[in-house]
Design a protein around this motif. Structure first.
Motif, PDB file in Angstrom:
ATOM      1  N   ASN A   1      29.548  23.803  12.302  1.00 59.01           N
ATOM      2  CA  ASN A   1      28.132  23.691  12.640  1.00 59.01           C
ATOM      3  C   ASN A   1      27.921  22.836  13.876  1.00 59.01           C
ATOM      4  O   ASN A   1      27.212  23.221  14.798  1.00 59.01           O
ATOM      5  CB  ASN A   1      27.330  23.155  11.447  1.00 59.01           C
TER       6      ASN A   1
ATOM      7  N   TYR B   1      17.637  31.891   6.777  1.00 56.38           N
ATOM      8  CA  TYR B   1      18.385  33.083   6.351  1.00 56.38           C
ATOM      9  C   TYR B   1      17.561  34.339   6.585  1.00 56.38           C
ATOM     10  O   TYR B   1      18.066  35.350   7.075  1.00 56.38           O
ATOM     11  CB  TYR B   1      18.753  32.980   4.863  1.00 56.38           C
TER      12      TYR B   1
ATOM     13  N   TYR C   1      23.474  27.796   6.833  1.00 56.96           N
ATOM     14  CA  TYR C   1      24.350  27.939   5.677  1.00 56.96           C
ATOM     15  C   TYR C   1      23.623  27.296   4.508  1.00 56.96           C
ATOM     16  O   TYR C   1      22.599  26.623   4.709  1.00 56.96           O
ATOM     17  CB  TYR C   1      25.734  27.344   5.951  1.00 56.96           C
TER      18      TYR C   1
ATOM     19  N   SER D   1      28.876  31.447   1.568  1.00 55.71           N
ATOM     20  CA  SER D   1      28.686  30.130   2.154  1.00 55.71           C
ATOM     21  C   SER D   1      28.880  30.102   3.669  1.00 55.71           C
ATOM     22  O   SER D   1      28.783  29.050   4.268  1.00 55.71           O
ATOM     23  CB  SER D   1      29.662  29.179   1.493  1.00 55.71           C
ATOM     24  N   ASP D   2      29.154  31.258   4.278  1.00 50.48           N
ATOM     25  CA  ASP D   2      29.484  31.249   5.715  1.00 50.48           C
ATOM     26  C   ASP D   2      28.406  30.626   6.585  1.00 50.48           C
ATOM     27  O   ASP D   2      27.227  30.733   6.293  1.00 50.48           O
ATOM     28  CB  ASP D   2      29.696  32.688   6.210  1.00 50.48           C
ATOM     29  N   PHE D   3      28.870  30.033   7.676  1.00 46.23           N
ATOM     30  CA  PHE D   3      27.938  29.617   8.722  1.00 46.23           C
ATOM     31  C   PHE D   3      27.446  30.867   9.415  1.00 46.23           C
ATOM     32  O   PHE D   3      28.217  31.760   9.722  1.00 46.23           O
ATOM     33  CB  PHE D   3      28.642  28.764   9.769  1.00 46.23           C
ATOM     34  N   ARG D   4      26.184  30.919   9.647  1.00 47.42           N
ATOM     35  CA  ARG D   4      25.674  32.070  10.382  1.00 47.42           C
ATOM     36  C   ARG D   4      24.788  31.580  11.512  1.00 47.42           C
ATOM     37  O   ARG D   4      23.955  30.714  11.323  1.00 47.42           O
ATOM     38  CB  ARG D   4      24.881  32.993   9.468  1.00 47.42           C
TER      39      ARG D   4
ATOM     40  N   PRO E   1      31.486  26.779   3.263  1.00 40.18           N
ATOM     41  CA  PRO E   1      31.801  27.849   4.210  1.00 40.18           C
ATOM     42  C   PRO E   1      33.300  28.008   4.454  1.00 40.18           C
ATOM     43  O   PRO E   1      33.832  29.109   4.386  1.00 40.18           O
ATOM     44  CB  PRO E   1      31.083  27.407   5.481  1.00 40.18           C
TER      45      PRO E   1
END
Lengths: 330, 243, 232, 289, 450
Positions: E252, D46, D214, D116-119, E52
């Motif tokens: 993912n 992160y 995440y 909670s987003d995927f980044r 997510p």
């Protein structure tokens, strides 16, 4: 123990909401599972974080037997328990034989649970894969049939069943007094125990097998109660960890430790989620985590050690003129 | 000749390249006190470890009452009637003294209550009755020694292997202990490894001397005291062991 | 130099050292005798801070030792060579030696002195300490203590588990230390030999000092002779 | 094809090894199981993500920020949580439980802070690869591999050749003797823990360009990291590297030859077998704890 | 010991006091029309690994309810209230929370629930308590193969998505003939899916339909979405050299697959993904330009030609897009949020009014009855398809796997959307298509076969 059972029986008759009963069932369930876990991991000091493997084996065995052969879960759970014992032997024998202890044993146990988890997913033709399996819903009219199928409409019968399991679990642990002493001795010093004529491997394996058998029976209860299982919830790390948590927070290696832990942690998690879960995502688990850490730091031997600590404090305080109240601690 | 109860024949044991026990043979006779002496590192404790099954022997045989016991696990050997103490006492640190003794009583007790009944008696023998509720971890070295002996007694053995139980005792206590051992001799056979010469010479019926893993002498105390090899290897270095 | 006053130590609720008074003067070799379990090792550990004192005081060169962190005590000049050697078995001999040398000044000279005095160690400088024989390990342990350039070197049963020949070497080494100007305070089992190289002796029994005399009188003391020398 | 499988396996192994190096250090010296290991990885990812998206700092450059920051975090966590638990009979169990709790805290802290987003970020290395005699080597993973080897070499150098390293080794072998030699065990523990956490941070930084982040991403690395540490041998960094590579190869081969689903089962089984027959690991020298 | 027991009793009563004091829910009895209270339970995973997308779903549901309430609520007069529960990505907790919403909050309807596994667990609870589960995202077929009476799914089941992609390829026979020089049914197909219930179900549809047309399935592989490495599977695909890759995964692994496929030089003429991972904003954020020209099969037309909707719904759609864009900075052209919004809208705008009109109350029985009797035309649903539900008496048999579904909307179908400039646009079927599909990955796409 008798008083305790009586209290819990009285609770049965209280006009509780269904959800309160649900929490009670869950609490007793974890008290039972923790008691099973405790036998091997608390008394004998072999910390397993993979006990979910045996829960899963028990659950899937009885469920498969029920859905394919309509075998009553009462027999299914015995079968499941036996299969779990076999699985446990596969891992326990080499572990004890090769003297795997400490973190190594813990890691091995995690690996076993992971393997079971993956195999349950992979064997999707039999197990339904990661979607899991539902318990065939048998609508029953008579109590006898409900009992045979271990399926009830309300929570109350489940409460009584798990109360019974838990009592039996406690009773078994209590009755195994001799083995308990042996296990403690083995935990404390394996060589010294052997020198006194205690068979180290035999006792460890007995403990491991009974432990696996008990949690496998818990697995069957889980199936009958939730009517649905999937690898993630029943063979996952969370369940393994929860069994360990209730026992360790309550006081592992003590008869009532897991029960105390379950009665504290399970309602707490439910209440935290109920009150905070919908507000800020994650807050309830965040607080739960902090609580665990604080609990472990300040009560490293679990809540069961609290009376002893209070007594010791009191003894010290009695020597001084002022006498502190010890009730505020809980 | 007394009845032979334990026969050790030609046992060898090596760790890595080091020969810890080299072709040692001796007998233990029923009802006697056999002393084993030798300088540090002579292999005395190793012999105990081999007899009680903690290490497997490389070659040779150990026979107890016409039964081969080499290859058996320590717990089985204990069940047959041979119990040892450890040189470095091994109490169960997390258990109370009473529980320590109880654990030792259990394997041979039919019921847990029987074992429990026996605890006080054993505690008195080793004078730990006032410490019954203390944790094993909180004992002094001296108390650990006593507990060690207590645990061994609790298994009610036929042969008692005592590894330096005298060390750390004051003269008066030593005398008490010797009395105790003589008392025990009435019902048990005792093999004792000891440093304190006064004790070993006084108490033993026979003595074996080990040096560098080999038996260099065997005989009555008087003979040993006069044995040249022993004096050279052990006693004759100007300094005797204190304790 | 080292002054112990009214020192009491306990493990949990069990007191093992009772009001002990000991004094070691600069340049002396002093021995602490006593049966196993008398509290000798505990006393040593307390001086080094591995075990906390319950009451009483320890001063070293006028400084309150109990107020100094255990790991800083070697830097003050108090070094203990523990019972059972406790070498770093997976390190080489040389690493074991240099690890103790917290002071650069005099490090080389000390190391040379050690290798001169103990040629065996020089031969084995690249060998892992855990693979050496017991005697070599003990020498290495003492050498390690010397590397810290102590003012007061304490040894806890340096002869434990050693062959007689080696024991003599150990005692030789202790005498050489004195020549190097190091004050020595040691615990031993070999009463006679110890008293021969020490100027004074303390006898510890049951956590109390029961006897304190110079070596000669101690050797002639009836009680010592009877109990510890086996001479009736 | 065979060479490609080997190459992919080795690169994957590099990532596994990189992730487990910090754990190896902590497990090897302090002898505690840090169940929150993967969650520290997540926090570092992160950190890298935000440094890149908000400040535009190249992930490889952000090492300079993440690494020291994680040293501080490591010191803090050690002081607050680990140290009070050390040196007791229950240490082993309790550190496991406490770090599990810490894991909950970190995961959900991330969730509350960053949703909670995927980044995922795209850098000039993302999705690129180097071709070498027909073998495709993922650019990001190749660099991860290089960093991993560099870290292993550097750590080896620090541990074997520097004073601090010697002290760390001394403490890992015998804390009491180390104290007697004037080594502040507590300081070395703090340092080791902080450095171990910082190494996880480094792994997080290096992983970010090829991965995504995440809140619970760390969970998937946790078990694998432990397997590798035990497989390679405690405190042995060459062992960790070799362990990682072996697991990478096993998964790569099992994935192609059998099924990707069973790949992990294979590595877990190998792990169990090694645990039984050679508990000190492939490279480790010490026997059972 | 006595003290322990004392402590234990104390804890028990403490717990009972806290939990047990909650009031029993009031029964929703017969009430005057004005008294109708519309209260539902919403369960989504907003913590744990599934958070997510669970959060995005929850956002979609909230926005629909918000928009309806601004207009006065259902039928303009009954405002909607809801209780939310977090399933923590764990089926057992989902079931436990469902239990709580039903028994202590008294909700007659549950909505949710993101994953098929959680949906399966909750549907058990719903069935036992005779409460409606309006399932809006658990797509696995098996969920509705158990003959349940109280679980309803409006959107297409997952295998239908898998069937749709193969049908779509077959429908483009001419173009394929022209470009690849062989007929569509001679194509070499690779089916790759994550091994969860949803991925497996989609792949079932892929497989069955491909079999129907006698296609050559060269690769049929599952992988764990938790996997941190997909290189072995990509190498397997690469060596099979397929013409069509049918891919099903989560976000993912979707991102990971894209990156590793590029790194390992995988190329494929036709790539069709099945939503889940590829049709969400996070995927676009993760892979950037590489998203362009990817086709996704979704249960909703993500960015449709609004001429296919009635005027009222076209307006709702426009409002939704603008609101969402204002709130989150990106348009909602992805299936997760849109799907929840559309189905929440459908439920409160079409189903609930029908229930209230028919029985004058908002109870589980009334709602279930309204769902069973529903016949909603396609133009009145933002889902792009009409709604008629099968029941245990009249199950629906799907044509590709031959399973009997109950509670399934058998009018439902899947749609094909395609990325252009980072935005999904509906390309199939024609009546909702905004743009024409680009069947073959164009040369500028990194995975295109040159």
């Amino acid at each position: 123990m008798g008083i305790l059972a009586l209290v819990l029986l009285v609770v049965y008759f209280l006009p509780l909401t269904v959800f309160a009963r649900h929490i009670l069932v869950l609490t007793l369930f974890y008290a039972f599972m923790g008691t099973g876990w405790n036998l091997m991991c608390g008394y004998a000091g072999r910390l397993s974080l993979g006990h979910a493997a045996f829960v899963a084996v028990g659950a899937y065995t009885s469920l498969l037997l029920f859905s394919h052969f309509s075998l009553t879960p009462w027999i299914g759970m015995i079968a499941g328990g036996l299969v779990a014992v076999v699985v446990m032997m596969l891992i326990a024998y080499p572990s004890f034989r090769f003297g795997l202890i400490g973190p190594y044993f813990t890691l091995a146990s995690i690996a076993v649970a992971e393997i079971v988890h993956y195999l349950l997913i992979y064997g999707r033709d039999l197990t339904g894969g990661s979607l899991g399996m539902s318990l065939p819903y048998v609508k029953e009219t008579t109590i006898i049939n409900s009992l045979i199928n271990l399926q009830f409409d309300g929570k109350e019968p489940y409460y009584l069943v798990i109360l019974g399991f838990w009592l039996v679990g406690l009773l078994v642990t209590w009755k195994m007094e001799r083995t308990r002493y042996y296990l403690e001795a083995i935990r404390e010093d394996q060589d010294a125990a052997a020198a006194l004529g205690i068979s180290v491997n035999k006792n460890l394996i007995i403990a491991a097998c009974i432990s696996a058998f008990m949690v496998a029976i818990g697995g069957t209860f889980y199936v009958q109660y939730f009517r649905y299982i999937d690898p993630y919830s029943i063979a996952g790390f969370t369940l393994s960890l929860n069994m360990a948590l209730v026992a360790v927070i309550g006081g592992s290696g003590t008869l009532f430790g897991p029960t105390i832990g379950a009665f504290l942690l399970i309602p707490l998690t439910e209440i935290l989620r109920m009150t905070l879960g919908a507000q800020i995502p994650g807050l309830h688990l965040f607080l739960y985590g902090i609580l665990l850490v604080v609990c472990i730091i300040f009560l490293p031997k679990g809540i069961a050690s609290l009376p002893g600590i209070i007594r010791a404090k009191k003894a010290k305080n009695d020597q001084k003129p002022e006498n502190q109240a010890s009730k505020g601690v809980l | 000749m007394a009845e032979k109860i334990l026969a050790i024949e030609n046992i060898c044991k090596s760790f890595g390249g080091l020969l810890a026990t080299n072709d040692v043979s001796f007998n233990v006779n029923k009802g006697e006190i056999l002393g084993i002496i030798g300088p540090n590192g002579a292999g005395k404790s190793t012999v105990f470890n081999l007899i009680t099954g903690f290490y497997p022997i490389d070659s040779g045989s150990i026979t107890y009452k016409d039964q081969r016991i080499d290859g058996l696990t320590p717990d089985k050997i204990c069940h047959l009637g041979i119990t040892r103490t450890f040189q470095v006492a091994k109490p169960f640190p997390g258990l109370t003294i009473a529980d320590n003794i109880l654990v030792a009583c259990l394997p041979k007790a039919a019921k847990v209550s029987d074992a429990r009944a026996k605890v006080d008696e054993v505690l008195k023998i080793v004078s730990l009755d006032k410490k019954a509720d203390v944790l094993g971890a909180d004992l002094t070295t001296l108390e650990r020694k006593r507990l060690e002996l207590g645990k061994a007694l609790a298994t009610n053995p036929e042969i008692l292997l005592l590894d330096e139980v005298m060390t750390g005792l004051k003269p008066k206590e030593m005398d008490d202990m010797m009395d105790l051992i003589r008392e025990l001799k009435k019902t048990k056979t005792i093999v004792i490894v000891e440093h304190v010469m006064r004790v070993i010479m006084n108490i033993s019926d026979r003595i074996i001397v080990l040096d560098h893993g080999q038996k260099i002498a065997e005989g009555l105390p008087k003979e040993i005291a006069e044995n040249n090899a022993v004096i050279e290897a052990y006693l004759g270095r100007g300094a005797k062991k204190d304790a | 130099m080292l002054k112990i006053e009214k020192l009491s130590v306990s493990y949990g609720d069990t007191q093992v050292i009772w009001d002990v008074d000991i004094e070691v003067k600069e340049g002396e070799v002093v021995t602490l005798l006593g049966p196993n379990g008398a509290g000798k090792t505990t006393l040593m550990k307390t001086i080094c801070g591995l075990v906390p004192a319950k009451s009483g005081g320890i001063t070293f060169l006028g400084e309150d030792l109990l107020k100094i962190n255990p790991w800083d005590r070697p830097k003050k000049g108090v070094v203990l060579i523990p019972e059972g050697r406790k070498l770093f078995g997976k390190m080489t001999v040389e690493e074991n030696l240099t690890i103790a040398a917290w002071k650069e000044e005099g490090k080389k000279e000390t190391l040379e002195w050690i290798y001169d005095t103990l040629p065996r160690l020089a031969e084995r400088r690249k060998q892992l300490a855990g693979t050496m024989s017991g005697g070599e390990q003990q020498m290495c342990a003492i050498a390690r203590g010397i590397m810290a350039q102590p003012k007061l070197l304490m040894l806890d049963e340096p002869s434990l588990g050693l062959a007689p020949l080696i024991v003599e070497q150990v005692f030789d080494l202790i005498q050489k230390l004195q020549e190097r100007g190091i004050t020595v305070f040691f615990v031993e089992q070999f009463v006679e030999q110890s008293l021969k190289i020490a100027s004074r002796g303390y006898l510890l029994e049951g956590g109390r000092i029961v006897l304190h005399e110079d070596s000669k009188s101690m050797l002639n003391n009836d009680y010592v002779r009877q109990v510890y020398l086996g001479i009736a | 094809m065979l060479l490609q499988i080997i190459a992919s396996g080795l690169l994957l192994g590099g990532i596994y090894a990189l992730v487990s190096v910090g754990l190896n250090l902590i497990f090897g010296v302090i002898k505690i199981v840090n169940l929150a290991h993967g969650d520290f990885l997540m926090m570092a990812m992160y950190g890298t993500f935000f440094l890149y998206t908000v400040q535009g700092i190249n992930p490889y450059v952000s090492t300079l920020i993440i690494f020291p920051a994680f040293v501080l975090i490591g010191v803090l966590i050690f002081r607050l949580i680990i140290k009070p638990l050390l040196g007791k009979a229950e240490t082993e169990v309790n550190t496991i439980i406490a770090t599990a709790g810490l894991g909950f805290v970190l995961q959900n802290l991330a969730l509350m802070l960053w949703k909670s987003d995927f980044r995922a970020i795209e850098t000039n290395l993302t999705g690129k690869s180097y071709e070498f005699a027909g073998i495709m080597l993922s650019a990001g993973r190749t660099w991860a591999f290089v960093v991993c080897v560099a870290v292993a070499v550097l750590l080896y150098y620090i541990l074997m050749k520097t004073k601090v390293g010697t002290h760390v080794r001394a403490v890992s072998q015998d804390t009491e003797a180390a104290t007697l030699m004037g080594i502040n065990v507590n300081k070395i523990y703090t340092l080791t823990f902080a450095f171990g956490i910082a190494l996880v941070g480094l792994a997080g930084v290096i992983l970010t360009p090829t991965f995504y982040v995440y809140p619970t991403v760390g969970l998937y690395f946790n078990t694998m990291a432990f397997i590798i540490v035990v497989l390679g041998g405690l405190g042995s960094f060459t062992g960790a590297l070799i362990g990682g590579l072996i697991i990478g190869l096993i998964e790569s081969f099992a994935g192609v030859m059998a099924s990707a689903e069973l790949a992990q089962v294979f590595s877990l089984l190998i792990f169990l077998i090694i645990l039984f027959v050679r508990p000190q690991g492939i490279m480790g020298k010490s026997a059972r704890v | 010991m006595k003290r322990f027991i004392g402590i234990l009793m104390l804890v028990v009563f403490m717990m009972v006091a806290v939990v047990g004091c909650e009031k029993q829910p009031e029964a929703d009895g017969d009430k005057a029309a004005g008294d109708i209270k519309i209260h539902v339970g919403v369960i989504e995973p907003v913590t744990g690994p599934q958070a997510p997308l669970g959060q995005a779903e929850y956002d979609g549901i909230q926005m629909a309810i918000e928009m309806i309430n601004e207009k006065g609520g259902v039928m303009g007069k009954y405002p909607i209230t809801f209780d939310f529960a977090d399933s923590q990505s764990d089926p057992a907790i989902g079931a436990s929370e469902a239990e709580r919403l039903i028994t202590s909050k008294g909700v007659p309807v549950l909505m949710g629930s993101y994953s098929s596994a959680i949906a399966a667990a909750i549907s058990e609870v719903a069935e036992r308590n005779k409460v409606v589960l309006w399932e809006m995202s658990g797509a696995a077929d098996s969920l509705l193969l158990k003959g349940y009476e109280w679980t309803f799914r409006n959107e297409a089941n997952a295998s239908a998505w898998g069937a749709e992609s193969v049908e779509f390829i077959m429908g483009n026979d001419a173009a394929i003939q022209e470009k690849l020089g062989k007929s569509a049914k001679d194509l070499v197909v690779a089916i790759v899916h994550e091994d969860g219930p949803y991925g497996a179900a989609v792949a079932d549809g892929n497989r069955a339909t491909a079999k129907k047309y006698n296609m050559n399935v060269a690769v049929d592989e599952a992988y764990s979405a938790k996997s941190v490495d997909l290189s072995s599977i990509i190498l397997k695909i690469k060596s099979a050299n397929p013409d069509v890759l049918l891919l099903t995964g989560y976000v993912n692994d979707g991102i990971l697959f894209n990156r590793q496929a590029k790194e390992l030089g995988l190329t494929v003429p036709i790539l069709i993904t099945h939503s889940g991972g590829h049709s969400v904003q996070a995927f676009v954020d993760g892979v950037g330009k590489d998203a362009d020209f990817l086709m996704t099969v979704d249960p909703v037309p993500c960015n449709p030609n609004t001429e296919g909707f009635s005027a009222e719904y076209a307006a709702i759609f426009e409002e939704f897009v603008s609101r969402w864009t204002d709130k989150f900075g990106v348009p909602p052209y992805h299936h997760v949020e849109y799907r929840q919004f559309a189905q929440t809208m459908l439920f409160f705008n079409e189903i609930v009014p029908a229930a209230i009109e028919a029985s004058g109350e908002f109870t589980a029985e009334a709602v279930a009855e309204a769902i069973r009797n529903a016949d909603i035309p396609a133009e009145n649903s933002l889902m792009g398809h009409g709604a008629k539900f099968s029941t245990p008496d009249k199950p629906w048999t799907d044509p590709w796997l031959g399973n009997q579904h109950t509670g399934q909307n058998y009018e439902a179908r899947a749609f094909i959307n395609q990325y252009f400039d980072g935005t999904l646009v509906t390309v199939w079927p024609e009546n909702l298509a905004k743009q024409e599909a680009v069947l073959f990955l164009p040369a500028e796409h990194p995975l295109a076969r040159k």
